[in-house]
Design a protein around this motif. Sequence first.
Motif, PDB file in Angstrom:
ATOM      1  N   CYS A 179      73.853  64.314 -23.811  1.00  0.00           N
ATOM      2  CA  CYS A 179      74.614  65.420 -24.382  1.00  0.00           C
ATOM      3  C   CYS A 179      73.828  66.728 -24.307  1.00  0.00           C
ATOM      4  O   CYS A 179      72.712  66.825 -24.803  1.00  0.00           O
ATOM      5  CB  CYS A 179      74.977  65.122 -25.829  1.00  0.00           C
ATOM      6  SG  CYS A 179      76.078  66.347 -26.547  1.00  0.00           S
TER       7      CYS A 179
ATOM      8  N   GLN B 145      76.262  71.114 -16.620  1.00  0.00           N
ATOM      9  CA  GLN B 145      76.671  69.833 -16.049  1.00  0.00           C
ATOM     10  C   GLN B 145      75.959  69.551 -14.727  1.00  0.00           C
ATOM     11  O   GLN B 145      75.608  68.400 -14.441  1.00  0.00           O
ATOM     12  CB  GLN B 145      78.186  69.810 -15.848  1.00  0.00           C
ATOM     13  CG  GLN B 145      78.957  69.772 -17.167  1.00  0.00           C
ATOM     14  CD  GLN B 145      80.450  69.917 -16.963  1.00  0.00           C
ATOM     15  OE1 GLN B 145      81.168  68.941 -16.797  1.00  0.00           O
ATOM     16  NE2 GLN B 145      80.929  71.155 -16.976  1.00  0.00           N
TER      17      GLN B 145
ATOM     18  N   LYS C  21      84.551  63.587 -23.485  1.00  0.00           N
ATOM     19  CA  LYS C  21      83.791  64.405 -22.556  1.00  0.00           C
ATOM     20  C   LYS C  21      84.689  65.488 -21.967  1.00  0.00           C
ATOM     21  O   LYS C  21      85.777  65.203 -21.475  1.00  0.00           O
ATOM     22  CB  LYS C  21      83.227  63.526 -21.437  1.00  0.00           C
ATOM     23  CG  LYS C  21      82.322  64.244 -20.451  1.00  0.00           C
ATOM     24  CD  LYS C  21      81.783  63.261 -19.418  1.00  0.00           C
ATOM     25  CE  LYS C  21      80.996  63.955 -18.332  1.00  0.00           C
ATOM     26  NZ  LYS C  21      80.514  62.998 -17.303  1.00  0.00           N
TER      27      LYS C  21
ATOM     28  N   ASP D 167      76.109  66.399 -20.395  1.00  0.00           N
ATOM     29  CA  ASP D 167      77.527  66.298 -20.742  1.00  0.00           C
ATOM     30  C   ASP D 167      77.872  67.295 -21.842  1.00  0.00           C
ATOM     31  O   ASP D 167      77.010  67.710 -22.621  1.00  0.00           O
ATOM     32  CB  ASP D 167      77.866  64.893 -21.259  1.00  0.00           C
ATOM     33  CG  ASP D 167      77.727  63.824 -20.193  1.00  0.00           C
ATOM     34  OD1 ASP D 167      77.790  64.172 -19.000  1.00  0.00           O
ATOM     35  OD2 ASP D 167      77.556  62.641 -20.561  1.00  0.00           O
TER      36      ASP D 167
ATOM     37  N   ARG E 126      80.585  67.462 -25.118  1.00  0.00           N
ATOM     38  CA  ARG E 126      81.426  66.536 -25.871  1.00  0.00           C
ATOM     39  C   ARG E 126      82.066  67.195 -27.088  1.00  0.00           C
ATOM     40  O   ARG E 126      81.513  68.122 -27.675  1.00  0.00           O
ATOM     41  CB  ARG E 126      80.615  65.311 -26.321  1.00  0.00           C
ATOM     42  CG  ARG E 126      80.185  64.453 -25.129  1.00  0.00           C
ATOM     43  CD  ARG E 126      79.828  63.041 -25.519  1.00  0.00           C
ATOM     44  NE  ARG E 126      79.686  62.216 -24.321  1.00  0.00           N
ATOM     45  CZ  ARG E 126      80.634  61.427 -23.847  1.00  0.00           C
ATOM     46  NH1 ARG E 126      81.801  61.345 -24.462  1.00  0.00           N
ATOM     47  NH2 ARG E 126      80.436  60.713 -22.760  1.00  0.00           N
TER      48      ARG E 126
END
Length: 300
Positions: A118, A192, A150, A197, A199
Amino acid sequence: MEKEFRFAAFVMTYKRVSVLESTIEKLFRQSFPPEKVLIIDNDPEQSAAVLVEKLNYLPVEYYAVGYNSGPAGAAKYGLQLLSQQNYDWIGWIDDDDPPLYENVFEILLKIAVKEPKCGCVGAVGQYYDKKSGKIIRVKDEELEGKGSLKVDNIAGGMCKIVNSKVYIKNHVFPDESLFYGFEELDFDIRLQSAGYDLRVDKQLYKKHRMFYNTLNKKKERGGRKDENKIWREYYSTRNSLIIQNKNRNYSVIIKSYFRYLLKIINGFRFGFKYGFINAKMIILGIAHFQFNRKGFRNVK
């Protein structure tokens, strides 16, 4: 939630002291508040400096940029300064967008520390289609149940919280030259690409849609904008093209030119004055992209 990490937030502002004060107080009323709030003041006259003394009962610090660096520049300074002060997670907050609920930070940070890849969490997010260059709405049914989702983009004002490793280890930071508009999208694309990621919490996201009555609502395109805000078309046009160029999406750039032509034509449905200003902003945005003119531009 047990404290296993350091969390701070910066708040970007420009000549909105009363709004800023209210937002800062709300940040510290969170069930999991930041250890510190750093004011990033884009006002050359340093109007927000008075709050440091006024809010001396709270851990508030102040940084004067010295010029109007826009949201993109302010976010860059905020992430840079708090990362250097060894905070693990950093809230990216607008002066007029405090969290909607008192447990937002707690919910988001539980996701942040749980997901090893994350790089960013937020209350609301979107998808991004690289082939078309369009922002795609998350479907209502995707927000059913518990857990995280995501996404590709978490915009400003959505309680965006960033992993400081993104800046420290991967040297990903907001592009100040964009000044205003899509700076979060540009940052998120590069985040990215660095292997992280983004979220959101599904239940929290759904609560936001319920609060704003946007469940089952389709995104409307081509509507009339506030005439005092048409200038934003300049930055959205220019910066969208800059981002596509950065990512070598040349076919999307060509498609965008056709879309902009349609937007210009569509603008005249709302009268000649509106259509003329709308066309001017879009054409200026395209021209400045072509001639690599970035940063702040007085187009109002």
